[in-house]
Structures are given as structure tokens and as C-alpha cells.
Design a protein around this motif. Structure first.
Motif, PDB file in Angstrom:
ATOM      1  N   SER A   1      45.933   7.263   8.508  1.00 10.16           N
ATOM      2  CA  SER A   1      45.028   7.952   9.434  1.00 10.16           C
ATOM      3  C   SER A   1      45.632   7.924  10.832  1.00 10.16           C
ATOM      4  N   ASP A   2      45.513   9.038  11.554  1.00  2.00           N
ATOM      5  CA  ASP A   2      46.099   9.132  12.888  1.00  2.00           C
ATOM      6  C   ASP A   2      45.374   8.266  13.906  1.00  2.00           C
ATOM      7  N   ASN A   3      44.094   8.037  13.710  1.00  3.88           N
ATOM      8  CA  ASN A   3      43.326   7.268  14.685  1.00  3.88           C
ATOM      9  C   ASN A   3      43.150   5.799  14.278  1.00  3.88           C
ATOM     10  N   GLN A   4      43.987   5.322  13.395  1.00  7.80           N
ATOM     11  CA  GLN A   4      43.907   3.932  12.930  1.00  7.80           C
ATOM     12  C   GLN A   4      44.528   2.987  13.975  1.00  7.80           C
ATOM     13  N   ASP A   5      43.732   2.029  14.467  1.00  4.18           N
ATOM     14  CA  ASP A   5      44.239   0.992  15.378  1.00  4.18           C
ATOM     15  C   ASP A   5      44.715  -0.175  14.506  1.00  4.18           C
ATOM     16  N   SER A   6      45.984  -0.171  14.192  1.00  5.99           N
ATOM     17  CA  SER A   6      46.526  -1.134  13.224  1.00  5.99           C
ATOM     18  C   SER A   6      46.437  -2.560  13.741  1.00  5.99           C
ATOM     19  N   MET A   7      46.794  -2.785  15.015  1.00  6.20           N
ATOM     20  CA  MET A   7      46.762  -4.138  15.569  1.00  6.20           C
ATOM     21  C   MET A   7      45.340  -4.702  15.572  1.00  6.20           C
ATOM     22  N   PHE A   8      44.359  -3.865  15.890  1.00  3.74           N
ATOM     23  CA  PHE A   8      42.961  -4.292  15.905  1.00  3.74           C
ATOM     24  C   PHE A   8      42.529  -4.712  14.505  1.00  3.74           C
ATOM     25  N   LEU A   9      42.903  -3.903  13.511  1.00  2.00           N
ATOM     26  CA  LEU A   9      42.514  -4.183  12.126  1.00  2.00           C
ATOM     27  C   LEU A   9      43.155  -5.480  11.635  1.00  2.00           C
ATOM     28  N   LEU A  10      44.442  -5.646  11.867  1.00  2.00           N
ATOM     29  CA  LEU A  10      45.134  -6.836  11.368  1.00  2.00           C
ATOM     30  C   LEU A  10      44.630  -8.105  12.049  1.00  2.00           C
TER      31      LEU A  10
END
Length: 847
Positions: free
Chosen positions: A687-696
Motif C-alpha cells: 500500500s502506498d500510504n503504509q507507514d512501515s516504521m509506525f507499524l513495526l
């Protein structure tokens, strides 16, 4: 005793077979072995022609002038130095750090060798001295004042400080401020003692002096040190009917000149020369050795003939001087004591033996008083108590170093060992030709291994059982191995020889007990040993396929600790008058207290001005930051997969300290990403709007909360596992290159069958393609990694690389980086690997 491996030349050169040519061998505390041979190849040197042997003169090669250096885990990777010595090399001596080597020859030349670029298979001469035309008979480095005592009677103690204590011992010579001065001392055949001192500016200060006024021939000599900083030299002219002389040598620097003062000490005559039966039976003294280099009061002597030998052990004692009868009735003065003198007394002697060809003395610093020996006997801890004698019939005997009673026997012809009192199953046949026998012998630093060089140039590695042939229960054997592993951790010595005796079934118990003992130490000592214990655990885990995955975890933990400390060291306080805690310490404290799963809320409590760095340093650290990001993603994505099979990463799921370290680094990286978005880890998201650092960070915090209390860890709840199951559909999970290539022999010699190896020819398992990598958790033909820089090198790298002798970690020899931040990271590993192992150069085709 039993053979672990034998390494020979691929095309065996012809032997000079000259009994007068001595062979020398030296084993360093870093498990490097230097040795010489008496071989001469008169045809060619194809058997020595490989990538690691250089400077060989064709077509005639006299190997007696060459020094061969190997590390014990890669014995085939021999580096042969064309030493430049014009006469046969008579002495080899490692320094206390195991990184410098002295060599001396029959023409009075002494050379000091150091590693080129800190590589164990690349050496160069750094210093030299000479006493022209005067052969060197004994050689030693000056003592640096560091002496550690090992207390067997306190092996059950929980405190490392009680098991291993620092003994008060003065250096041979000190610089301003008490720093020990480097240098060496040698004794020549004409009775001259020569000292070379290495000044801080790199120049050499040399002086020579006679041992006594009447100089005489010295055939054999040995050097020992006293606690007061003096040096004691034992010397003999080689005749058993002559006295063995002892001299005190004091070295000092006066007006920028080296000064040597000598003093004659009490001497002794061998007892065999006073025995009417043996008076002429053993005419020559063939071996003269102090029992330990820090004990000048006990000496071992061996007298021989063409038919046999006898060994005697002597001790220097204080005795009262008898007073003449005339003075017996004189009224004594108050406080007057009886005058005392020093006198040599024989402790023990052997019966008639076969002809001795080599002697090896243990290096383990066990006290040898009667009380300590009784404790050692009660605890059945035998390492360090025995000395080794090699005989001309090819056998080796282990004798008690004080009583000289036989503790174990190795029969070279059958390759087996037996306990005392047992008869050999097959009597050895004596042949008319020269028998295979050892001409040089050396113990390892824990006395659990013995290396010998025979008269055919072969190198033999032998296991020496900690039980010396006695039947020990498993718990006692584990306790002895654990005791020696702790000793290696405290001293920094290599523990390779201890691993020789750790069977795969022992690994789990050793790991548990080692961790328990470590956790009982005080916080300061735990911090000092924090990385060393992880390296020991990684080495142990590689011995068993059942624990190979845990070895992956320990290697990853070493890299994680190093990256964390490096990133934190870049933080600077905003103002100079800072409080006691550094920015890194404050970051750890805040992250430990703040259990919020929102990374941005954790950032609010930090002084972000302390995290401000310039753009270039941040960008240069991107590959390390990328590894941290990939590692967190891999751990979380594999959380649901941890079942009955232990996979790499399993050990981190309940390691609260490591998970907390990862949280701290994610917070740092998040702040740095605001300053320089290019330094952030790159993820492939669906997904383009995925905040990866926030999720991890959110998932990592939940996992950290489950294991934060290590005494009462909790299992991850179903919600967390479900979220981790969805991770692969949200982010592309990277494949981690877990385990460095381990091509050492330690994992292949756990069976009782000895390996047959060849110098210059890497060993591969039988029936396996030599080009295939036999490794767990590694995809064949995968991208090769620079494990320290976290860079992909491609499938067939062209860059010259170096590999760790202990763990197999590979990194490029030349740095591709120019920024200071990355140079700072690389400088950490110039001398040693993450695990503390040494570096060896490997060709690009082996990377």
C-alpha cells in the motif's frame, strides 16, 4: 590422548634426517601455531604452491629456514615465511598478546614478526637484532607484569574474582608511569645475554653482557621471571657431569642506554651423575626447562644417551645454615634468626626411559603447592598438572609435573592412548629405519590439546582428556569444561581447544550453566564480558545441528550490540555542561519507561536537538540502518512460525534486552528520518500510504512488553500473532543471511576418527562437492554478504576479502567508504572480528 587431525604437505619434501637440526614449535594464546621443519625439497615446490604460501625460492627450497604459521581451525591455510635467516631457526616465541612472533637462528640473528593489516596469513619483519656469529640457544619476551592465578579449589564459587585472581607481579622493565616496556632477551652459545628494548618511538635499544666473568659454552638455556621484576637464566654446557648454572639478570635503562647486571645463583649437579650405576650412562643434558615461566624455583632436567633418557625435577628451597659447635654455646642476641641459604633439592626422578625427543610443559597457571595438588586430586581436575614427553619410538607420555608419575600414554604407531597400568593390545613392531617421532611438542593454553611436529614435517593435533584417562561422570566433566571456558572469557584467550572436548550432547547444558554463572557476576564484570560470552555461546552452538539456529541468533546479537553502541556514540549533548547521563543513556531510560506503542509519542519525550547530525554521516550509515529495519521485520514476520523446529530468530522473541535495544534504534532512526529521509530503511509495501516504521514499532513494543520481565516472560497474545501473520501481505519480508560460512575443522572433528589434511588444500566432507557450501540456513549460490558493512557482494565477488578464523564472518579487505561515520564503524573491526576472532585473507573465489 587421541589424534584430532594430522596435516601434511601435499607433496612431501625430502627430509634432511639430520638429528642435529632442531625443530621448534610455539602455540600462542590466540591459537596460532608457528613451527619449523627440517625438510628440503630438491625438486620443486608444487606441494607448497597455493594462494597462501609466498616468497618461496625455486628450484631448491630449504624449509629449515622457513617459519610456517597456521590457525588451529584452518590448519591447511598455512602461511610460510621466507624468514631470511641464514642458519637453522633455533627458537620461536610468541608475545603475551599472541600477535607478535620472535625467531632466532644459529648465526645470532633475532627477528620480530608482526601481522600485515592484522591478517594471520600475512606477516612481515618489523624489528631485528643480532649477535653476529653467536648462535641463540634461548629466547623470551620480557614479562609484562600480568599474572593470573587459577584456583581449582574454588571452582565451585560463584564469583569469577575468587576463581581467577590477579597475582602481584612486577614487569621486567617499566616506562614512565609504570607501563611495561616491550622487548626480548636471548642467551647465546658463548654465554652472552643480549637484551633488546622497543622504545615508544619504535627504535630498538640493544645491549649485551656476559652471564658471568668466566664465559663458557652454553648448550642449553631457559629463561624465567620473578615477582620482583628480575630474570633468572638456567644454563648448562650440555654435559651431565657439569653443573647446571643459574644467573639473576636485572635489566634497566640509564641515560637512554640499556644496562644489564648479572649475579650468580646457587647451581646443581644432576643426581644421575652421582649415582654409581648411572654415572656414565647418560652423558648429555638434552632438555632444560623451568616448570613455568613465572616460577624460577622449579626446573626440569633430562639427560640422555643413544639408548635412553632420565628426567629429574628440582626445587630451590630456603634452608637453615648449620652453625659450628664453637658458636653453639654463645648466648643468642634478642631477635637473632638462624642464617638461611638457598639450596637446590631434588623433588623426583623417573626410572630409565626410552630416548626423549621433545618436552612440552603446561601453560595453565595452577599453583603447585602440596595443598593445591591435593585439592586438584580430590576434584579430579587434571589439566595443567601434567607435562608431556615425546620419545624416539613415536610415543608420548604425560607425567605429573612434580612427582613425575605417569598419568597417560599415547602410542603413536596405533594412534591410541591408554590409561596407566593397561597393556597395549598389539605390541609395537620396531623397524630398522628411522621411526616416526615428534621433534617439537607444545601444549595449548588450557592444556587440553597438544601439537607435535614429527621428523617427516607432519603436524599432529592431539586431544588431551581433562580426566587423563580416569572415568569421570558427566557432571564433573561439564564442570571442568565450564571452568576452563570461564577462564578463557576472563583472560581473553581463545577457547578452541576446550571445544575439542565438547560433544554435541553437552552443548545445551554448557550453555545453560555458562549463562547462570555469568548472571551471578556483578554488573561491572557482566558489562566487560557481555560480548565475549555471546561469542563463546555462538562457538558452542555450532558444534551441534540441534543448536545451529541459536548460533545464528548469537551472531546477530553481536552485530546488534555493535550497531547500537555505534549509533548511540554519534549522539552529542546539546550543551556542554551536561548532566551525568549521555544522550544514549537517556534514550535507553526513556524508552524503558515509556511503554507507548506509538513511536511519535515516544519521540515527544526526547530532546530532539541531541539527535541532530549532518546529512553525509546519516546517509553513509544507511546499510546498517537497513539491517536493523530488515531484522525487526524478519523477527515479527516469523513470530507465528516458531513451532517445534527452532528457527533463526527464536532466541530474540524472549530476549527483552535485545528487543528493547531494537525499540531504541527505531526511535533514533525515526528522528533521523525527519532530518534526512534518504537514511531511512527501505521497505516494499503493498500500500502506498503504509507507514512501515509506525507499524513495526507498534508490533515490536507489544512483543517487548511480553518479555520485558525476563524472570516472568509471557507468551504473545493471539491478537499480536494475528497481526504478525498479516505482515507478509503488507511488507515484503527480506531473506536474512544468517550464518557466516564456517569451514573450520572444529565442527568436523567431534567424532573419534582423526582427519587427514593437507597443507594448502582446504578440507571438504567426503562425498560432497568441494565448491558447494555445506551450511545450515543458507541458500546455495545466494548473494554473498559483507557481514560487517551489511552490503551485498554478488554471487561471485571480485573484491579481496578477509574472514574471521573463529566464526567465518566475511568482510571486504579494502574500505569502499570515505565518510568519517562509516570509517569509525570499520575501525572497530580492524584487529578483530565481532566475536573477537582474528582475520585471515581469503581469495575472492572463496568469498
Amino acid at each position: 590422548m587421541e589424534i584430532a587431525y594430522v596435516c601434511e604437505w601435499e607433496k612431501r619434501p625430502k627430509s634432511n634426517h639430520c638429528p642435529s637440526i632442531p625443530l621448534v614449535c610455539a602455540w600462542s594464546c590466540r591459537n596460532l601455531i608457528a613451527f619449523t621443519t627440517d625438510l628440503k625439497n630438491e625438486e620443486d615446490d608444487k606441494g607448497l604452491d597455493n594462494a597462501f604460501i609466498t616468497n618461496i625460492i625455486r628450484p631448491v627450497v630449504d624449509l629449515s629456514h622457513m617459519i610456517h604459521i597456521i590457525d588451529t581451525d584452518h590448519p591447511w591455510d598455512v602461511y610460510s615465511i621466507n624468514s631470511g635467516h641464514t642458519e637453522v631457526i633455533s627458537c620461536l616465541e610468541w608475545d603475551q598478546s599472541g600477535s607478535k612472533l620472535l625467531s632466532a637462528d644459529g648465526d645470532g640473528h633475532i627477528k620480530c614478526w608482526g601481522m600485515t593489516e592484522h591478517l594471520v596469513n600475512s606477516w612481515e619483519c618489523t624489528q631485528s637484532s643480532s649477535v653476529d656469529g653467536d648462535p641463540i640457544v634461548s629466547l623470551s619476551w620480557l614479562h609484562n607484569g600480568v599474572k593470573l592465578a587459577l584456583h581449582v579449589e574454588k571452582s565451585g564459587s560463584t564469583n569469577f574474582g575468587e576463581k581467577f585472581s590477579r597475582v602481584k607481579f612486577s614487569p621486567s622493565l617499566t616506562l614512565f608511569g609504570g607501563k611495561p616496556m616491550e622487548g626480548w632477551l636471548a642467551v647465546t652459545v658463548s654465554g652472552l645475554v643480549t637484551v633488546s628494548l622497543l622504545k615508544p618511538n619504535g627504535t630498538l635499544l640493544t645491549a649485551s653482557e656476559s652471564l658471568c666473568r668466566l664465559r663458557g659454552r652454553v648448550a642449553l638455556a631457559d629463561i624465567a621471571f620473578t615477582g620482583g621484576g628480575n630474570i633468572v637464566v638456567a644454563a648448562t654446557d650440555g654435559s651431565s657431569s657439569s653443573p647446571v648454572q643459574f644467573y639473576k639478570v636485572c635489566v634497566s635503562v640509564v641515560n637512554e642506554k640499556c644496562r644489564i647486571d648479572t649475579e650468580l645463583l646457587p647451581s646443581l649437579f644432576m643426581r644421575c651423575t652421582t649415582d654409581p650405576v648411572r654415572r656414565d650412562k647418560y652423558p648429555a643434558v638434552t632438555h632444560l626447562k623451568f616448570l613455568t615461566r613465572e616460577n624460577s624455583e622449579q626446573v626440569l632436567l633430562c639427560a640422555s644417551s643413544q639408548m635412553g633418557s632420565i628426567v629429574e625435577c628440582w626445587s630451590l628451597r630456603k634452608e637453615g645454615l648449620p652453625v659450628n659447635n664453637i658458636f653453639q654455646h654463645r648466648s643468642p642476641v634478642v631477635g637473632e634468626k638462624q642464617p638461611m641459604i638457598l639450596k637446590w633439592r631434588i623433588l623426583s626422578a623417573t626410572n630409565d626411559l626410552d630416548r626423549v625427543s621433545a618436552v612440552a610443559l603446561p601453560k595453565l597457571p595452577i599453583s603447585i603447592s602440596n595443598t593445591d595438588l591435593k585439592v586438584a586430586s580430590d576434584t579430579k581436575f587434571f589439566p595443567g598438572l601434567g607435562l608431556a614427553l615425546a620419545f624416539h619410538d613415536g610415543s608420548i607420555q604425560i607425567l605429573h609435573r612434580l612427582s613425575l608419575h605417569t598419568m597417560g600414554v599415547f602410542y603413536g604407531s596405533s594412534g591410541s592412548s591408554q590409561r596407566v597400568g593397561e597393556e597395549p593390545a598389539i605390541k609395537r613392531q620396531r623397524t630398522g629405519g628411522p621411526m616416526l617421532h615428534f621433534k617439537a611438542l607444545q601444549f595449548s593454553w588450557t592444556s587440553l590439546a597438544l601439537v607435535g611436529v614429527d621428523n617427516h614435517g607432519k603436524l599432529h593435533m592431539l586431544r588431551v582428556s581433562p580426566s587423563m584417562g580416569q572415568m569421570l561422570d558427566m557432571n564433573t566433566l561439564l564442570r571442568h569444561l565450564l571452568f576452563l571456558l570461564e577462564y578463557c572469557m576472563v583472560t581473553g584467550y581463545d577457547w578452541w581447544d576446550v571445544l575439542l572436548h565438547a560433544q554435541p550432547g553437552m552443548v545445551h547444558n554448557l550453555l545453560e550453566k555458562l549463562h547462570e554463572e555469568y548472571m551471578r557476576q556483578n554488573q561491572a564484570l557482566q558489562q566487560v564480558l557481555s560480548t565475549r560470552i555471546v561469542a563463546v555461546k555462538a562457538s558452542l552452538c555450532k558444534l551441534s545441528t540441534a543448536t545451529a539456529a541459536r548460533a545464528c541468533d548469537f551472531h546477530a546479537k553481536l552485530l546488534l550490540i555493535a550497531i547500537s553502541s555505534t549509533l548511540k556514540s554519534l549522539l552529542r549533548p546539546h550543551v556542554l555542561n551536561t548532566p551525568d547521563k549521555s544522550p544514549g543513556d537517556r534514550l535507553s531510560e526513556i524508552c524503558a519507561k515509556n511503554t507507548d506503542i506509538d513511536i511519535d509519542k515516544v519521540m515527544i519525550n526526547l530532546k530532539t536537538e541531541e539527535f541532530v547530525l549532518d546529512g553525509p554521516p546519516l546517509q553513509s550509515l544507511q546499510q546498517l540502518i537497513q539491517w536493523v529495519g530488515d531484522f525487526v521485520l524478519y523477527l515479527l514476520a516469523n513470530l507465528p512460525n516458531q513451532g517445534s523446529i527452532v528457527r533463526p530468530g527464536f532466541g530474540f522473541l524472549r530476549d527483552g534486552a535485545s528487543l528493547g535495544m531494537l525499540r531504541e534504534m527505531l526511535v533514533m532512526i525515526r528522528i533521523w528520518g525527519l532530518l534526512k529521509p534518504g537514511c531511512l530503511p527501505i521497505y516494499t509495501a503493498t500500500s502506498d500510504n503504509q507507514d512501515s516504521m509506525f507499524l513495526l514499532f507498534r508490533l515490536l513494543t507489544k512483543l517487548w512488553l511480553c518479555s520485558r520481565d525476563e524472570s516472568h516472560p509471557q507468551d504473545p497474545d493471539e491478537t499480536l500473532i494475528d497481526e504478525c501473520c498479516l505482515l507478509p501481505s503488507q511488507l515484503l519480508v527480506p531473506s536474512m543471511d544468517w550464518l557466516p560460512i564456517n569451514d573450520g575443522v572444529i565442527t568436523k572433528i567431534q567424532s573419534k576418527h582423526p582427519l587427514r589434511l593437507q597443507f594448502g588444500k582446504p578440507y571438504t566432507l567426503p562425498g560432497v562437492n568441494p565448491t558447494a557450501q555445506v551450511e545450515v540456513f543458507r541458500i546455495p549460490a545466494s548473494q554473498r554478504m559483507d557481514h560487517l558493512r551489511c552490503l551485498h557482494l554478488g554471487i561471485s565477488p571480485t573484491e579481496d576479502s578477509k574472514a574471521c578464523t573463529r566464526c567465518g564472518c566475511v568482510t571486504m579487505l579494502r574500505s569502499p567508504n570515505k565518510t568519517n561515520a562509516m570509517r569509525q564503524w570499520e575501525q572497530r573491526w580492524i584487529k578483530n572480528c565481532l566475536c573477537g576472532g582474528l582475520w585471515r585473507r581469503i581469495p575472492s573465489t572463496l568469498t
